[in-house]
Structure formats: C-alpha cells, structure tokens
Design an enzyme around this catalytic site. Sequence first.
Site, PDB file in Angstrom:
ATOM      1  N   HIS A 114       0.887  -1.306   0.030  1.00 42.38           N
ATOM      2  CA  HIS A 114       0.009   0.056  -0.053  1.00 42.38           C
ATOM      3  C   HIS A 114       0.981   1.223  -0.023  1.00 42.38           C
ATOM      4  O   HIS A 114       0.320   2.364  -0.140  1.00 42.38           O
ATOM      5  CB  HIS A 114      -0.899   0.057   1.191  1.00 42.38           C
ATOM      6  CG  HIS A 114      -2.181  -1.071   1.092  1.00 42.38           C
ATOM      7  ND1 HIS A 114      -2.844  -1.191   0.052  1.00 42.38           N
ATOM      8  CD2 HIS A 114      -2.427  -2.121   2.163  1.00 42.38           C
ATOM      9  CE1 HIS A 114      -3.715  -2.154   0.251  1.00 42.38           C
ATOM     10  NE2 HIS A 114      -3.264  -2.882   1.631  1.00 42.38           N
TER      11      HIS A 114
ATOM     12  N   ASP B 103      -2.915 -10.433  -2.559  1.00 44.19           N
ATOM     13  CA  ASP B 103      -3.374  -9.929  -1.458  1.00 44.19           C
ATOM     14  C   ASP B 103      -4.624  -9.514  -1.652  1.00 44.19           C
ATOM     15  O   ASP B 103      -5.197  -9.042  -2.815  1.00 44.19           O
ATOM     16  CB  ASP B 103      -2.508  -8.840  -0.703  1.00 44.19           C
ATOM     17  CG  ASP B 103      -3.105  -8.400   0.554  1.00 44.19           C
ATOM     18  OD1 ASP B 103      -2.169  -8.704   1.579  1.00 44.19           O
ATOM     19  OD2 ASP B 103      -3.822  -7.547   0.647  1.00 44.19           O
TER      20      ASP B 103
ATOM     21  N   HIS C 276      -6.508  -7.069  -0.591  1.00 42.47           N
ATOM     22  CA  HIS C 276      -6.505  -5.607  -0.871  1.00 42.47           C
ATOM     23  C   HIS C 276      -5.705  -5.405  -2.238  1.00 42.47           C
ATOM     24  O   HIS C 276      -4.454  -5.829  -2.398  1.00 42.47           O
ATOM     25  CB  HIS C 276      -5.953  -5.048   0.261  1.00 42.47           C
ATOM     26  CG  HIS C 276      -6.748  -5.266   1.543  1.00 42.47           C
ATOM     27  ND1 HIS C 276      -6.231  -6.142   2.454  1.00 42.47           N
ATOM     28  CD2 HIS C 276      -7.810  -4.801   2.291  1.00 42.47           C
ATOM     29  CE1 HIS C 276      -7.014  -6.131   3.430  1.00 42.47           C
ATOM     30  NE2 HIS C 276      -7.970  -5.316   3.285  1.00 42.47           N
TER      31      HIS C 276
ATOM     32  N   ASP D 127      -4.384 -12.936   3.324  1.00 40.95           N
ATOM     33  CA  ASP D 127      -5.738 -12.373   3.663  1.00 40.95           C
ATOM     34  C   ASP D 127      -7.018 -12.478   2.846  1.00 40.95           C
ATOM     35  O   ASP D 127      -8.169 -12.304   3.029  1.00 40.95           O
ATOM     36  CB  ASP D 127      -5.736 -10.776   4.244  1.00 40.95           C
ATOM     37  CG  ASP D 127      -5.137 -10.039   3.067  1.00 40.95           C
ATOM     38  OD1 ASP D 127      -4.906 -10.467   1.971  1.00 40.95           O
ATOM     39  OD2 ASP D 127      -4.941  -8.827   3.384  1.00 40.95           O
TER      40      ASP D 127
HETATM   41 ZN   LIG Z   1      -4.481  -7.225   2.568  1.00 43.67          ZN
END
Ligand SMILES: [Zn+2]
Length: 333
Positions: free
Chosen positions: A123, A158, A160, A245
């Site tokens: 991120h 991931d 996200h 995740d």
């Molecule tokens: Zn994540």
Amino acid sequence: MLFVTNDRCVEHTAGEMHPESPQRLRAVFAALDRADLREAVTLVEAPKAPLELLAGVHTQDLVDMIQAVSARGGGRIDMDTVVAPASFDAARYAAGAGLESIERLGRGEADTAFCAVRPPGHHATKAESMGFCLFNNVAVAATALADAGERVLIVDYDAHHGNGTQDIFYDDPRVLFVSFHQWPCYPGTGRIDESGRGNGTGTTINVPLPPGTTGDVYNQAWDRHVAPHVDAFEPTWVLISAGFDAHQADPITDMGLTAGDYALLTSRILEIAPAGRRVVFLEGGYDLTALTESAAAVMATIVGQSFDTERPTNGGPGVEIIDKAIDHFGTLS
Ligand SMILES: [Zn+2]
C-alpha cells in the site's frame, strides 16, 4: 529456497489490538515446521536496504519523515498505520530482504526466495505510507531489477488492491503489475480501467473480484485474461506480493480461498519465470492459523515437497469480471 528474514522485523509494533502484529511473523516461521521444511530451506538474514535506494522509489521527504517519527519515539501516520521506535529499522530490513534475495539468486544460490518480513509494503505509494505499510518492499526490489535491465512481473494476490505498487509503476513499461483483490474494499482503487498511463498503458492489470470468490475463478482469470499479457510481456523475473488475507478465515476481508488455492495459484505464477528469478514477499494475512497453513502450502509447493492441506475451492462468484477485463484490454490496442 531461501527464507529471508530479520528478527528486527518483529520489533515493529502498531499497537496491542492491531491486526498487523508481530505474531504474524511468528506464524510464518511456524509454517517451516508445519510443512517440515527446515531441511529444504536456507535461512538468510536480511540486511538494511540502502537509504538511497528507498529514496529512489519513494520521495526523500517520506523516507526522512518515517526516520524522524521513529527517532522521536513513534507516532501515527494515518488511522491504520503506526510508526514505532523500531519501525524505521524494521522497514529497512523488510525492503532489504528483497534486495538480498535478488543478489543471492543472481549468484545461483537457490531457485526461489521467500521474504518473511513486516511491515508489509504494497500500500505504500511513492509519496505516502499507508494501510499498515511504510516502504514498498516489492517495489524496491522491482526497481533494482528494472534498473539493471530486467523485465519484471509483479503479481499481487493480497485481498486488498496493491495501490502503492500500482502508483509507483503506473507509467513504467518495464514492470507489469497484476493485482487480484476484493472489490469493493480498502483502499478503494484497482478498477479494471486502471490499466496504466503513457508508456505504461496496458502494463497494469487489475482483477477486482467480489466477496466469496473461490480459487477456480482466480485460476480462470489467470488463464484467460492475465497469462496472454504475461506471455507477450516476456518477464525475466517474477515477484509475488503474497498476501494471505484472501483466505476464507481472514477476519478483515471476505474472500473464499484456502491454503490449497494459494499453493496452486503460486505454482502457476512462478512457472512463468526460470528458476533463480523468483521472489515471494509476505504482505497481509491476519488469521494466524490460516497464515501458517497458507505460507506452509506455498513454501512446500516452491520446494516441491508434498503437503497435506486444505483442498482448493470452486463454485464461487466473479466469473463475469473476467470477460469485462478482457473486453477493456481489447479497447486499449
Ligand atoms: Zn491485505
């Protein structure tokens, strides 16, 4: 396989109740025993990434700010992202793991490296640390490779969106960035039509998938949509942003994968690049049992060791996204 880590990465703490906890790294270390991998891997201590390389990927202001906040005893960067006194060093070791992997793989020491590091990185944008991430570990390694003339594929599975990695390479044709992620979800980017800019048009591929997506849909998205672009790009290195995740047990997302899905997907991605040109980076993954099981399954696959784990999944939603993505890329050429 090289297992690249540093004990100092455990010292970064974001607070007692924070999901991105030091226990996560211990859960990944436990994966070595869970899949009986101690004999099959070489433990490597990650060095600190040089500051000038961090400032080549991020802004000098960001590197200076993280250093200053750490030095004055820590502080909060945003609602989710905390810098502790040990965080600047931990983040330098986390980024250094990828650089050490590249160097050792280049010397022929192993086929693949697994970087067991935190804080995670995907991120972190060029100018901003966010979403539990301080420096972008995978981007630091990819930049070093691209600057050495390599063509780099980054696959981020991931749950996200890897907005930081996308931001850093959005107009860079030397790096093909592919992200599979839950949609809608944090951080709110990663639409199909975010597909690169300028010379980098077409070298960002986003596959935003609905909650509950199962492994068969990931595999189909890879085969029908992503693989042809990867073949055309002809990568010389493959880096994976391995966030666990998207496991169905994860407490902060809603995807449908199992450890068996992660193993399958990882082996298909890694077979793109020749042995000695493959690096896997730990990103997210917040259910500690699922994290151990998924990391164990992935590492067992990498070293070619059999491992009895959760079965791959199928029958979930999201197939229609694949056709939408294929249609969008058809309009680019
Ligand atoms: Zn994540």
